[in-house]
Design an enzyme around this catalytic site. Sequence first.
Site, PDB file in Angstrom:
ATOM      1  N   TRP A  19      37.999  27.304  39.410  1.00 12.85           N
ATOM      2  CA  TRP A  19      39.116  28.256  39.240  1.00 12.85           C
ATOM      3  C   TRP A  19      40.389  27.785  39.917  1.00 12.85           C
ATOM      4  CZ3 TRP A  19      40.621  33.007  37.287  1.00 12.85           C
ATOM      5  CH2 TRP A  19      41.714  33.614  37.919  1.00 12.85           C
ATOM      6  N   ILE A  20      41.546  27.940  39.256  1.00 11.52           N
ATOM      7  CA  ILE A  20      42.830  27.766  39.941  1.00 11.52           C
ATOM      8  C   ILE A  20      43.750  28.949  39.640  1.00 11.52           C
ATOM      9  CG2 ILE A  20      42.559  25.267  39.568  1.00 11.52           C
ATOM     10  CD1 ILE A  20      45.231  25.306  38.031  1.00 11.52           C
ATOM     11  N   ASP A  22      47.808  30.469  41.567  1.00 16.70           N
ATOM     12  CA  ASP A  22      49.210  30.182  41.901  1.00 16.70           C
ATOM     13  C   ASP A  22      49.515  28.760  42.386  1.00 16.70           C
ATOM     14  OD1 ASP A  22      48.537  32.860  41.946  1.00 16.70           O
ATOM     15  OD2 ASP A  22      49.477  33.292  43.857  1.00 16.70           O
ATOM     16  N   GLN A  38      46.251  27.496  44.526  1.00 20.16           N
ATOM     17  CA  GLN A  38      45.127  28.349  44.871  1.00 20.16           C
ATOM     18  C   GLN A  38      43.901  27.870  44.098  1.00 20.16           C
ATOM     19  OE1 GLN A  38      45.704  31.908  46.807  1.00 20.16           O
ATOM     20  NE2 GLN A  38      46.649  30.063  47.657  1.00 20.16           N
ATOM     21  N   TRP A  46      37.897  33.745  40.606  1.00 21.30           N
ATOM     22  CA  TRP A  46      38.705  33.813  41.820  1.00 21.30           C
ATOM     23  C   TRP A  46      37.823  34.062  43.044  1.00 21.30           C
ATOM     24  CZ3 TRP A  46      39.817  37.209  45.746  1.00 21.30           C
ATOM     25  CH2 TRP A  46      40.960  36.912  46.511  1.00 21.30           C
ATOM     26  N   ARG A 145      52.417  39.555  51.543  1.00 24.27           N
ATOM     27  CA  ARG A 145      52.007  38.173  51.293  1.00 24.27           C
ATOM     28  C   ARG A 145      53.055  37.335  50.548  1.00 24.27           C
ATOM     29  NH1 ARG A 145      48.654  41.709  48.307  1.00 24.27           N
ATOM     30  NH2 ARG A 145      48.939  41.571  46.064  1.00 24.27           N
ATOM     31  N   ASP A 146      52.747  36.045  50.464  1.00 34.55           N
ATOM     32  CA  ASP A 146      53.475  35.072  49.645  1.00 34.55           C
ATOM     33  C   ASP A 146      54.882  34.747  50.175  1.00 34.55           C
ATOM     34  OD1 ASP A 146      51.182  35.509  48.149  1.00 34.55           O
ATOM     35  OD2 ASP A 146      52.184  36.831  46.709  1.00 34.55           O
ATOM     36  N   GLU A 199      54.683  40.466  44.311  1.00 38.51           N
ATOM     37  CA  GLU A 199      53.994  39.261  44.751  1.00 38.51           C
ATOM     38  C   GLU A 199      54.927  38.072  44.533  1.00 38.51           C
ATOM     39  OE1 GLU A 199      49.304  39.961  44.028  1.00 38.51           O
ATOM     40  OE2 GLU A 199      50.380  39.384  42.242  1.00 38.51           O
TER      41      GLU A 199
HETATM   42  N1  DQQ Z   1      47.534  35.244  44.282  1.00 36.36           N
HETATM   43  C1  DQQ Z   1      47.356  34.947  45.691  1.00 36.36           C
HETATM   44  C2  DQQ Z   1      48.204  35.925  46.426  1.00 36.36           C
HETATM   45  C3  DQQ Z   1      49.217  36.310  45.417  1.00 36.36           C
HETATM   46  C4  DQQ Z   1      48.440  36.347  44.143  1.00 36.36           C
HETATM   47  C5  DQQ Z   1      45.906  35.016  46.027  1.00 36.36           C
HETATM   48  C6  DQQ Z   1      49.296  36.222  42.915  1.00 36.36           C
HETATM   49  O1  DQQ Z   1      48.773  35.356  47.588  1.00 36.36           O
HETATM   50  O2  DQQ Z   1      49.836  37.526  45.734  1.00 36.36           O
HETATM   51  O3  DQQ Z   1      45.160  34.056  45.332  1.00 36.36           O
HETATM   52  O4  DQQ Z   1      48.600  35.695  41.826  1.00 36.36           O
END
Ligand code: DQQ
Length: 548
Positions: A19-20, A22, A38, A46, A145-146, A199
Amino acid sequence: TQIDETSRTGYHFQPPKHWINDPNGPMYYKGLYHLFYQYNPKGAVWGNIVWAHSVSTDLIDWTALDPGIYPSKPFDINGCWSGSATLLPSGVPVMMYTGIDPDEHQVQNVAYPKNLSDPFLREWVKPDYNPIISPDGGINASAFRDPTTAWYGPDRHWRLLVGSKVGDKGLAVLYRSRDFKRWVKAHHPLHSGLTGMWECPDFFPVAVHGGSRHHRRGVDTAELRDAAVAEEVKYVLKVSLDLTRYEYYTVGSYDHATDRYTPDAGFPDNDYGLRYDYGDFYASKSFYDPAKRRRILWGWANESDTVPDDRKKGWAGIQAIPRKLWLSPRGKQLIQWPVEEIKALRAKHVNVSDKVVKSDQYFEVTGFKSVQSDVEVAFAIKDLSKAEQFNPAWLRDPQALCKKRGARVTGEVGPFGLWVLAAGDLTERTAVFFRVFKTTGSKHVVLMCNDPTNSTFESQVYRPTFAGFVNVDIAQTKTIALRTLIDHSVVESFGAGGKTCILTRVYPKKAVGDDAHLFVFNHGEVDIKVVKLDAWEMKTPKMNAPAQ
Ligand code: DQQ
């Protein structure tokens, strides 16, 4: 797991398996492009999230390295989520990312390269003073986050944004720091909107046209210390809406003194605004490429088949082709175009010119394999007078309009366009097409659609129709251009030179390999002409093959 190769992409970024999601921390360092993303090292769904890491000299051939950042400390033991790179003035890159702590709280951490002379930047060190930003002061610890790339203000403070929400309100929370270590929350967010969680915010300068061709170049935030440069920029704020899984952006001005961002008039500020892509494209992130002085956008395209299908395939998720991004001459929207490097993949070429496609006619583009290809076409419309009347109420929702008027619904001017990943007998096909409507004062509205309703025999696949309007004066140009990148399970289209983009994932059963065909169709009453069509087979670059 056995990896099912049938619908794997050839030149769109993906690892060999699993899985991939962001794209994370994209940057250029010592001659190499770095892409982190990710990744679940244990499966095709995920979970267990780490930052996988790949490098490239040209954004085409990718070499996979070991994950750069992975859970190892209390402040990220439950996951290393999305984040961004900042290049410090000393030339040192620093990653800021979201860690999930033992209480499942979202906190922001930094990581530094262990060895700056290793251009691969394989190893990353997390200082013990992490986390450096915690969800306090009324912040929701499960919606925080992010972090973005940081920028440096005239007051010698770093700034960055973290996505969040309060109730229904999405927030770009602003933090400031002198030393990249101690961060203080600003009294007000940079911006907010009634759209639910924000996000993956992204915030960056773009050059205004100013009468020169140079507006296509990117702007490095470090250049903004030069007042002349600072006067010639606008800012882009992009957010990814967790609720709808779509991204929206505005272009506006940013006041350094008050740290306020104000979208320009004419930019709808919430969930009906402009999108980078009207299809499957999420959690995107841009970076400034100093090597070619451009801004590059990476975006994740999820699968649209089922979770059991993903487990069976042994993989899920791709990155869209990196796109160069700049502000349109009038500043009304962004333009995106696949990075020029991908032209190096073009192989066998076929072309068609000056071919009229009468009402309800179609033809096949033969002599090449279209399953992994790059197609550029310009359509001319002879007669716009018959265009159907446009209802202004449709402006809010192009996707709903296209759902009603899919590729099989006859019209006056359009639908015309391409059938891609089509079976020879047309029992499977994905339509990428335009429709032109007439509105008040001899103006026209151009709709660009992607209709995957007939893309596959498989009945379980999610097949949303995607669409966006194209801001062109068709009465003046009389032509409209389309470029479509076809790659087994990806159809990535750029209308009118990159004004409107739509990426879709499709899973044909029959139209695979050499059985995937390309057609041009016209399902409108008015004739159209293919002024020029160029199509190339695309070579397969080195794509993260496991090291020998
Ligand atoms: N994916 C990440 C988060 C983000 C989300 C987690 C967006 O940090 O908010 O895998 O796809």
